[in-house]
Design a protein around this motif. Structure first.
Motif, PDB file in Angstrom:
ATOM      1  N   UNK A 183      14.885   6.212 -13.041  1.00 21.60           N
ATOM      2  CA  UNK A 183      14.135   7.110 -11.825  1.00 21.60           C
ATOM      3  C   UNK A 183      14.643   7.944 -11.012  1.00 21.60           C
ATOM      4  N   UNK A 184      16.086   8.549 -11.592  1.00 17.88           N
ATOM      5  CA  UNK A 184      16.737   9.306 -10.657  1.00 17.88           C
ATOM      6  C   UNK A 184      15.929  10.770 -10.540  1.00 17.88           C
ATOM      7  N   UNK A 185      15.232  11.155 -11.431  1.00 13.82           N
ATOM      8  CA  UNK A 185      14.436  12.490 -11.191  1.00 13.82           C
ATOM      9  C   UNK A 185      12.961  11.941 -11.042  1.00 13.82           C
ATOM     10  N   UNK A 186      12.571  10.936 -10.377  1.00 15.51           N
ATOM     11  CA  UNK A 186      11.152  10.718  -9.980  1.00 15.51           C
ATOM     12  C   UNK A 186      10.871  11.833  -8.975  1.00 15.51           C
ATOM     13  N   UNK A 187       9.637  12.400  -9.014  1.00 11.52           N
ATOM     14  CA  UNK A 187       9.141  13.259  -8.169  1.00 11.52           C
ATOM     15  C   UNK A 187       9.260  12.554  -6.913  1.00 11.52           C
ATOM     16  N   UNK A 188       9.133  13.483  -5.719  1.00  9.08           N
ATOM     17  CA  UNK A 188       9.089  12.825  -4.350  1.00  9.08           C
ATOM     18  C   UNK A 188       7.701  12.324  -3.970  1.00  9.08           C
ATOM     19  N   UNK A 189       7.609  11.193  -3.375  1.00  9.39           N
ATOM     20  CA  UNK A 189       6.164  10.774  -2.909  1.00  9.39           C
ATOM     21  C   UNK A 189       5.946  11.519  -1.525  1.00  9.39           C
ATOM     22  N   UNK A 190       4.781  11.752  -1.393  1.00 10.03           N
ATOM     23  CA  UNK A 190       4.204  12.182  -0.069  1.00 10.03           C
ATOM     24  C   UNK A 190       4.721  11.399   0.883  1.00 10.03           C
ATOM     25  N   UNK A 191       5.480  11.847   1.957  1.00  7.52           N
ATOM     26  CA  UNK A 191       5.779  10.915   3.164  1.00  7.52           C
ATOM     27  C   UNK A 191       4.754  10.286   3.756  1.00  7.52           C
ATOM     28  N   UNK A 192       3.684  10.932   3.963  1.00 14.62           N
ATOM     29  CA  UNK A 192       2.514  10.333   4.694  1.00 14.62           C
ATOM     30  C   UNK A 192       1.857   9.144   3.844  1.00 14.62           C
ATOM     31  N   UNK A 193       2.122   9.146   2.490  1.00 13.80           N
ATOM     32  CA  UNK A 193       1.655   8.211   1.579  1.00 13.80           C
ATOM     33  C   UNK A 193       2.462   7.060   1.741  1.00 13.80           C
ATOM     34  N   UNK A 194       3.783   7.243   2.089  1.00 15.16           N
ATOM     35  CA  UNK A 194       4.615   6.118   2.637  1.00 15.16           C
ATOM     36  C   UNK A 194       4.252   5.309   3.978  1.00 15.16           C
ATOM     37  N   UNK A 195       3.952   6.425   4.744  1.00 12.15           N
ATOM     38  CA  UNK A 195       3.343   5.751   6.088  1.00 12.15           C
ATOM     39  C   UNK A 195       2.245   5.106   6.036  1.00 12.15           C
ATOM     40  N   UNK A 196       1.287   5.587   5.148  1.00  8.80           N
ATOM     41  CA  UNK A 196       0.173   4.834   5.035  1.00  8.80           C
ATOM     42  C   UNK A 196       0.113   3.527   4.348  1.00  8.80           C
ATOM     43  N   UNK A 197       1.044   3.421   3.460  1.00  2.00           N
ATOM     44  CA  UNK A 197       1.571   2.050   2.726  1.00  2.00           C
ATOM     45  C   UNK A 197       2.034   1.105   3.857  1.00  2.00           C
ATOM     46  N   UNK A 198       2.774   1.634   4.835  1.00  2.00           N
ATOM     47  CA  UNK A 198       3.063   0.682   6.055  1.00  2.00           C
ATOM     48  C   UNK A 198       1.936   0.402   6.693  1.00  2.00           C
ATOM     49  N   UNK A 199       1.018   1.226   6.980  1.00  2.00           N
ATOM     50  CA  UNK A 199       0.082   0.783   7.858  1.00  2.00           C
ATOM     51  C   UNK A 199      -0.945  -0.281   7.112  1.00  2.00           C
ATOM     52  N   UNK A 200      -1.153  -0.003   5.837  1.00  2.00           N
ATOM     53  CA  UNK A 200      -1.934  -0.849   5.041  1.00  2.00           C
ATOM     54  C   UNK A 200      -1.338  -2.307   5.260  1.00  2.00           C
ATOM     55  N   UNK A 201      -0.052  -2.404   4.998  1.00  2.00           N
ATOM     56  CA  UNK A 201       0.730  -3.549   4.985  1.00  2.00           C
ATOM     57  C   UNK A 201       0.502  -4.379   6.479  1.00  2.00           C
ATOM     58  N   UNK A 202       0.526  -3.421   7.351  1.00  2.16           N
ATOM     59  CA  UNK A 202       0.463  -3.869   8.946  1.00  2.16           C
ATOM     60  C   UNK A 202      -1.139  -4.648   8.953  1.00  2.16           C
ATOM     61  N   UNK A 203      -2.027  -4.017   8.392  1.00  2.00           N
ATOM     62  CA  UNK A 203      -3.435  -4.365   8.602  1.00  2.00           C
ATOM     63  C   UNK A 203      -3.526  -5.623   7.876  1.00  2.00           C
ATOM     64  N   UNK A 204      -3.144  -5.780   6.662  1.00  3.39           N
ATOM     65  CA  UNK A 204      -3.450  -6.748   5.846  1.00  3.39           C
ATOM     66  C   UNK A 204      -2.592  -7.873   6.084  1.00  3.39           C
ATOM     67  N   UNK A 205      -1.476  -7.768   6.774  1.00  6.17           N
ATOM     68  CA  UNK A 205      -0.661  -9.079   7.101  1.00  6.17           C
ATOM     69  C   UNK A 205      -0.096  -8.979   8.416  1.00  6.17           C
ATOM     70  N   UNK A 206      -1.241  -9.181   9.541  1.00  7.95           N
ATOM     71  CA  UNK A 206      -1.056  -8.852  10.630  1.00  7.95           C
ATOM     72  C   UNK A 206       0.227  -9.578  11.188  1.00  7.95           C
ATOM     73  N   UNK A 207       0.716 -10.814  10.944  1.00 11.74           N
ATOM     74  CA  UNK A 207       1.571 -11.601  11.596  1.00 11.74           C
ATOM     75  C   UNK A 207       2.918 -11.397  11.154  1.00 11.74           C
TER      76      UNK A 207
END
Ligand code: SAM
Ligand code: DTB
Ligand code: SF4
Length: 342
Positions: free
Chosen positions: A256-280
Motif C-alpha cells: 500500500x506504499x503508493x496508495x493515493x491520498x485520502x481526502x483529509x476531510x474524509x478522515x475527519x468525517x470518519x472520526x465524527x461518525x465514530x463519535x456519533x455512533x459510539x458516544x461513550x
C-alpha cells in the motif's frame, strides 16, 4: 432532522460506563446505510452533531495521551498489506525479540514523565504462545507498577490468554477490525474477519476493556468505511470502550506504499461518525498524525477525537514529537487527561 440518520442520537443519556448501559437496544443498532447517511451529511452538520454527542459525555478540551512501545518488532507471518512488520514485505525492518522487563520499565517511566497516562505495548505476532503471554503479563505488571493504564496488542488470543493478561492488570486489549468485512480480503489473506471477532469475544469474556478500531485510506470506498464503523458500533455485547481510527501510514516496501491520498476531510468525517455512533467510547486519533496538518488534527478534536498517541514513535514509524504536540494542544486550549476513569 431525520431520525433515520441517527438512531442513537436521541434516546440515551448515560451516566456510568458499563457494557450493559452502553449496549444500544437491538432496534437502535446501526445499519450500514444509517452510518453511510451520516457520512453524507453536510460537513458542518456532521461536525455539529458529533460535537453535541461528544459534549454530552466528555469534556471537549480534554485529551488522553497514550504512548506506544513495540515490545516485539517485525517478523510477523501475517500479510496485512499496510504493515511494515510482515515477513511478506521487504521494508528493511530488523526483527527483534521480546523486550525485557527493565527496558519496558524505563520506557514506561519516560512516558509517564512526559505526561502519558496510558501505555500500549504492541507485538508483531499472529498469535502469541502461552509462554509469550506469560512474559507479556510480566510486562503488564511492570507498567501497572508505574501507575499507568496498560494496553497490549499481541494478535489473536487463545484459551486463557485474556484471563492471564487480566490477572496481571491489563486494562485494554487492542485488536482492530481494520476495515469492512467485504474489503478485508483485499488487504489480508492469512486470517479472516471471524478470527478477529473471536479474539474480541475472548477479551470481552475475560472482562478486559476492548480497544478496537480500524485504518482508513487503504483504498476502501466511503460505504466500506461506513461498514467498518457499523461493525464496531454493533459489536456485542457493547461497542468498544476505545476506538482507534488510524490513517494509513504509507511504508515503502508494503503493497500500500503508493496508495493515493485520502481526502483529509474524509478522515475527519470518519472520526465524527465514530463519535456519533459510539458516544461513550474514547475515539483515538491514532496513526497518521505525522502527515496531517495541525488544522486537520484540530478538526478531528472538534469531531470528537479525545485520545492521541504521544511520543516520537508509533510502533515502527514516526509520530509528531512531544514538544510539537504540547504546543498544538496549548494552541487549541486542550489539556491532557490526568486521572483515570471515563
Ligand atoms: N499484530 C497485532 C495485530 O495485528 O493485531 C498487533 C500489532 S498491529 C501493528 C496493530 C495495528 O496497527 C493494526 O491492527 C493496524 O490497525 C495498525 N497498523 C499497522 N500498520 C499500520 C500502518 N502502516 N498505518 C496505520 N496503521 C497501521
Ligand atoms: C492502533 O490501532 N494503532 C497503533 C496501535 N493500535 C497498536 C499502531 C499503529 C502502527 C502504525 C505503524 C507502525 O508504526 O508500525
Ligand atoms: Fe502482523 Fe499485526 Fe502487522 Fe498484521 S498488523 S502483519 S498481524 S504485526
Amino acid at each position: 432532522m431525520s431520525s433515520t440518520l441517527t438512531p442513537e442520537f436521541q434516546p440515551v443519556r448515560l451516566v456510568a460506563r458499563s457494557p450493559a448501559l452502553s449496549t444500544p437496544p437491538a432496534a437502535a443498532r446501526w445499519s450500514v446505510q444509517a452510518v453511510a447517511d451520516l457520512f453524507e451529511l453536510p460537513f458542518a452538520e456532521l461536525l455539529y452533531r458529533a460535537q453535541s454527542v461528544h459534549r454530552e459525555h466528555f469534556d471537549p478540551t480534554e485529551v488522553e495521551l497514550a504512548t506506544l512501545l513495540s515490545v516485539k518488532t517485525g517478523g510477523c507471518p501475517e500479510d496485512c498489506g499496510y504493515c511494515p512488520q510482515s515477513v511478506h514485505f521487504d521494508t528493511g525492518l530488523e526483527a527483534g525479540k521480546l523486550m525485557g522487563v527493565d527496558a519496558v520499565r524505563e520506557a514506561a517511566q519516560r512516558a509517564k514523565q512526559a505526561g502519558a497516562t496510558r501505555f500500549c505495548m504492541g507485538a508483531a505476532w499472529r498469535a502469541p504462545k502461552d509462554r509469550d503471554v506469560q512474559a507479556v503479563a510480566e510486562l503488564v505488571r511492570t507498567v501497572k507498577a508505574e501507575g499507568l493504564e496498560a494496553c497490549a496488542t499481541l494478535g489473536m488470543l487463545g484459551e486463557g490468554h485474556a484471563e492471564t493478561l487480566r490477572d496481571a492488570g491489563l486494562d485494554y486489549y487492542n485488536h482492530n477490525l481494520d476495515s469492512a468485512p467485504d474489503f478485508y480480503g483485499e488487504i489480508i489473506s492469512t486470517r479472516d474477519y471471524q478470527d478477529r471477532l473471536d479474539t474480541l469475544a475472548r477479551v470481552r469474556g475475560a472482562g478486559v476493556k476492548v480497544c478496537c478500531g480500524g485504518i482508513v485510506g487503504l483504498g476502501e470506498s466511503r460505504l466500506q468505511r461506513a461498514a467498518l464503523v457499523a461493525e464496531l458500533a454493533n459489536l456485542t455485547p457493547a461497542y468498544p470502550e476505545s476506538v482507534p481510527i488510524n490513517h494509513l501510514v504509507k511504508v515503502p516496501g508494503t503493497p500500500l506504499a503508493e496508495q493515493p491520498d485520502l481526502d483529509p476531510l474524509e478522515f475527519v468525517r470518519t472520526i465524527a461518525v465514530a463519535r456519533i455512533t459510539m458516544p461513550l467510547a474514547r475515539v483515538r486519533l491514532s496513526a497518521g498524525r505525522q502527515a496531517m496538518s495541525d488544522a486537520v488534527q484540530a478538526l478531528c478534536f472538534a469531531a470528537g477525537a479525545n485520545s492521541i498517541f504521544y511520543g516520537e514513535k508509533l510502533l515502527t514509524t514516526g509520530n509528531p514529537d512531544v514538544d510539537a504536540d504540547r504546543a498544538l494542544l496549548q494552541r487549541l486550549g486542550m489539556k491532557p487527561r490526568h486521572s483515570f476513569g471515563a
